[in-house]
Design an enzyme around this catalytic site. Structure first.
Site, PDB file in Angstrom:
ATOM      1  N   SER A 143     -97.076  62.111 -49.984  1.00  0.00           N
ATOM      2  CA  SER A 143     -96.608  60.612 -50.600  1.00  0.00           C
ATOM      3  C   SER A 143     -98.228  59.985 -50.769  1.00  0.00           C
ATOM      4  O   SER A 143     -99.164  60.462 -50.477  1.00  0.00           O
ATOM      5  CB  SER A 143     -96.020  59.796 -49.224  1.00  0.00           C
ATOM      6  OG  SER A 143     -96.020  58.564 -49.275  1.00  0.00           O
ATOM      7  N   TYR A 156     -95.660  58.446 -39.761  1.00  0.00           N
ATOM      8  CA  TYR A 156     -95.343  58.814 -41.138  1.00  0.00           C
ATOM      9  C   TYR A 156     -96.393  59.001 -42.065  1.00  0.00           C
ATOM     10  O   TYR A 156     -96.575  60.138 -42.435  1.00  0.00           O
ATOM     11  CB  TYR A 156     -94.638  57.742 -41.794  1.00  0.00           C
ATOM     12  CG  TYR A 156     -94.193  58.241 -43.261  1.00  0.00           C
ATOM     13  CD1 TYR A 156     -93.052  59.100 -43.274  1.00  0.00           C
ATOM     14  CD2 TYR A 156     -94.700  57.478 -44.284  1.00  0.00           C
ATOM     15  CE1 TYR A 156     -92.921  59.619 -44.677  1.00  0.00           C
ATOM     16  CE2 TYR A 156     -94.326  57.821 -45.621  1.00  0.00           C
ATOM     17  CZ  TYR A 156     -93.349  58.781 -45.691  1.00  0.00           C
ATOM     18  OH  TYR A 156     -93.016  59.423 -47.034  1.00  0.00           O
TER      19      TYR A 156
HETATM   20  N1  LIG Z   1     -88.817  56.751 -51.139  1.00  0.00           N
HETATM   21  C1  LIG Z   1     -90.139  56.660 -51.154  1.00  0.00           C
HETATM   22  O1  LIG Z   1     -90.701  55.419 -51.226  1.00  0.00           O
HETATM   23  C2  LIG Z   1     -90.918  57.856 -50.914  1.00  0.00           C
HETATM   24  C3  LIG Z   1     -92.227  57.616 -51.244  1.00  0.00           C
HETATM   25  C4  LIG Z   1     -93.109  58.793 -51.001  1.00  0.00           C
HETATM   26  C5  LIG Z   1     -92.872  59.997 -50.600  1.00  0.00           C
HETATM   27  N2  LIG Z   1     -91.359  59.907 -50.117  1.00  0.00           N
HETATM   28  C6  LIG Z   1     -90.942  61.289 -49.631  1.00  0.00           C
HETATM   29  O2  LIG Z   1     -89.848  61.787 -50.389  1.00  0.00           O
HETATM   30  C7  LIG Z   1     -89.159  62.500 -49.726  1.00  0.00           C
HETATM   31  C8  LIG Z   1     -87.618  62.359 -49.814  1.00  0.00           C
HETATM   32  O3  LIG Z   1     -87.485  60.945 -49.339  1.00  0.00           O
HETATM   33  P1  LIG Z   1     -86.513  59.999 -49.974  1.00  0.00           P
HETATM   34  O4  LIG Z   1     -87.114  58.617 -50.337  1.00  0.00           O
HETATM   35  O5  LIG Z   1     -85.631  60.582 -51.061  1.00  0.00           O
HETATM   36  O6  LIG Z   1     -85.782  59.673 -48.827  1.00  0.00           O
HETATM   37  P2  LIG Z   1     -83.956  59.539 -48.342  1.00  0.00           P
HETATM   38  O7  LIG Z   1     -83.254  59.143 -49.555  1.00  0.00           O
HETATM   39  O8  LIG Z   1     -83.783  59.027 -46.831  1.00  0.00           O
HETATM   40  O9  LIG Z   1     -83.657  61.187 -48.269  1.00  0.00           O
HETATM   41  C9  LIG Z   1     -84.353  61.906 -47.260  1.00  0.00           C
HETATM   42  C10 LIG Z   1     -83.642  63.408 -47.651  1.00  0.00           C
HETATM   43  O10 LIG Z   1     -84.292  64.064 -46.327  1.00  0.00           O
HETATM   44  C11 LIG Z   1     -83.164  64.851 -45.666  1.00  0.00           C
HETATM   45  N3  LIG Z   1     -83.425  65.095 -44.373  1.00  0.00           N
HETATM   46  C12 LIG Z   1     -83.769  64.007 -43.456  1.00  0.00           C
HETATM   47  N4  LIG Z   1     -83.702  64.297 -42.155  1.00  0.00           N
HETATM   48  C13 LIG Z   1     -83.393  65.898 -42.187  1.00  0.00           C
HETATM   49  C14 LIG Z   1     -83.211  66.804 -41.368  1.00  0.00           C
HETATM   50  N5  LIG Z   1     -83.397  66.478 -40.010  1.00  0.00           N
HETATM   51  N6  LIG Z   1     -82.784  68.033 -41.808  1.00  0.00           N
HETATM   52  C15 LIG Z   1     -82.498  68.016 -42.949  1.00  0.00           C
HETATM   53  N7  LIG Z   1     -82.674  67.285 -43.899  1.00  0.00           N
HETATM   54  C16 LIG Z   1     -83.211  66.092 -43.315  1.00  0.00           C
HETATM   55  C17 LIG Z   1     -81.878  63.794 -46.095  1.00  0.00           C
HETATM   56  O11 LIG Z   1     -80.812  64.675 -45.648  1.00  0.00           O
HETATM   57  P3  LIG Z   1     -79.465  64.510 -44.551  1.00  0.00           P
HETATM   58  O12 LIG Z   1     -79.710  63.212 -44.338  1.00  0.00           O
HETATM   59  O13 LIG Z   1     -78.376  64.911 -45.451  1.00  0.00           O
HETATM   60  O14 LIG Z   1     -80.114  65.378 -43.360  1.00  0.00           O
HETATM   61  C18 LIG Z   1     -82.132  63.602 -47.340  1.00  0.00           C
HETATM   62  O15 LIG Z   1     -81.615  64.407 -48.153  1.00  0.00           O
HETATM   63  C19 LIG Z   1     -89.564  62.537 -48.275  1.00  0.00           C
HETATM   64  O16 LIG Z   1     -90.435  63.572 -47.893  1.00  0.00           O
HETATM   65  C20 LIG Z   1     -90.401  61.542 -48.215  1.00  0.00           C
HETATM   66  O17 LIG Z   1     -91.392  61.271 -47.245  1.00  0.00           O
HETATM   67  C21 LIG Z   1     -90.684  59.031 -50.320  1.00  0.00           C
END
Ligand SMILES: NC(=O)c1ccc[n+]([C@@H]2O[C@H](COP(=O)([O-])OP(=O)(O)OC[C@H]3O[C@@H](n4cnc5c(N)ncnc54)[C@H](OP(=O)(O)O)[C@@H]3O)[C@@H](O)[C@H]2O)c1
Length: 273
Positions: A143, A156
């Site tokens: 990130s 985080y």
């Molecule tokens: N959105 C942003 O602004 C942003 C910015 C920079 C980086 N990121 C990174 O991008 C990645 C994806 O995030 P996102 O924004 O797409 O968030 P999201 O919509 O909340 O999706 C998170 C994903 O991770 C999975 N996950 C969470 N806890 C888990 C667990 N205990 N076991 C297995 N799977 C798990 C969830 O699946 P289940 O709930 O089905 O398990 C879901 O598929 C993350 O690493 C986040 O830090 C996001």
């Protein structure tokens, strides 16, 4: 240029958000997929759509990556499917938002388990096979939060700093083996990342998951070791953080996060979700 067609990619956190976008983009580029997350129903629904739209094999492994045994269980399940993973896309992640001392400890600990422990566990189990085969790739989703301390997202940002440091070091260790390792640093992306809390993202400052996924995969295909798949100022912010004293940077990010209201966050009632 890396060609994704007919390779097998394992995407963690593929049930929604960025992971789902990575899965869709990879399938459209001809990659076979192994989808991992806890939400088995969502993974099966996505797998069905991808099989229908593209000539690719899609398998589903439901796993809770906050469980320390899960990386081994996932890799065992991949073995039972008779697959070699060519691309590991470590995307699953979560975080705690709000003042560290007044928010529950558990999500902070879980984010270390998912963002750090499961990520390095999967790398440790899958990368040796890639090195042995002389080809393969690992994309770790960090990130822009990785580049500086972030008050009100303290643990985080620290997990993402770990992912950045680990990925850069590993990339050097495997240089010349045929295995490439890249860290991706999205900025604010329009997903359900804050869904269970009152925190929100400014819609004017977010990128779409589809754009971020496509740019990440383009960068990896071009051989990059680092990807900023969001808007241009994300890269500028990462460099600016390296030039200023760290205490000054923490003040600035603290001010920005206070302005975003992250110093006053509460959980939403699960019944209303
Ligand atoms: N959105 C942003 O602004 C942003 C910015 C920079 C980086 N990121 C990174 O991008 C990645 C994806 O995030 P996102 O924004 O797409 O968030 P999201 O919509 O909340 O999706 C998170 C994903 O991770 C999975 N996950 C969470 N806890 C888990 C667990 N205990 N076991 C297995 N799977 C798990 C969830 O699946 P289940 O709930 O089905 O398990 C879901 O598929 C993350 O690493 C986040 O830090 C996001």
């Amino acid at each position: 240029m890396h060609d994704y067609a007919n390779t097998t990619a394992l995407v963690t956190g593929a049930s929604k958000g960025l992971g789902e976008a990575y899965a869709r983009e990879l399938a459209s580029r001809g990659a076979h997929l192994v989808l991992v997350a806890r939400s088995a129903d969502a993974l099966h629904a996505l797998a069905g759509q991808l099989r229908k739209a593209h000539s690719v094999r899609v398998d589903v492994i439901a796993a809770d990556l906050s469980d320390r045994r899960s990386p081994q269980a996932v890799v065992d399940a991949v073995g039972e499917l008779g697959l070699d993973v060519d691309l590991l896309l470590n995307n699953a992640g979560m975080g705690s938002v709000g003042p560290f001392l007044s928010r529950p400890l558990e999500p902070n600990l879980q984010s270390v388990d998912v963002n750090v422990t499961a990520l390095i566990g999967l790398v440790h189990l899958l990368a040796p096979g890639m090195v042995e085969r002389g080809r393969g790739g690992i994309v770790n989703v960090a990130s822009t939060a990785a580049f500086q301390p972030m008050p009100y997202q303290a643990s985080y940002a620290a997990t993402k700093a770990f992912v950045l440091s680990f990925t850069e070091a590993l990339a050097e260790e495997v240089r010349g083996t045929g295995v490439r390792v890249m860290a991706a640093h999205p900025g604010a992306t329009d997903t359900g990342f804050f869904d269970r809390t009152t925190a929100t993202m400014d819609p004017r400052a977010t990128d779409t998951p589809a754009d971020v996924a496509a740019r990440t995969l383009d960068d990896f295909a071009r051989g990059r070791s680092i990807s900023f798949p969001g808007r241009a100022y994300n890269r500028v912010g990462a460099w600016a953080a390296r030039l200023l004293p760290r205490t000054a940077v923490a003040r600035v990010t603290g001010n920005l996060n206070r302005r975003a209201g992250f110093d006053d966050v509460s959980d939403l009632d699960p019944a209303t979700l």
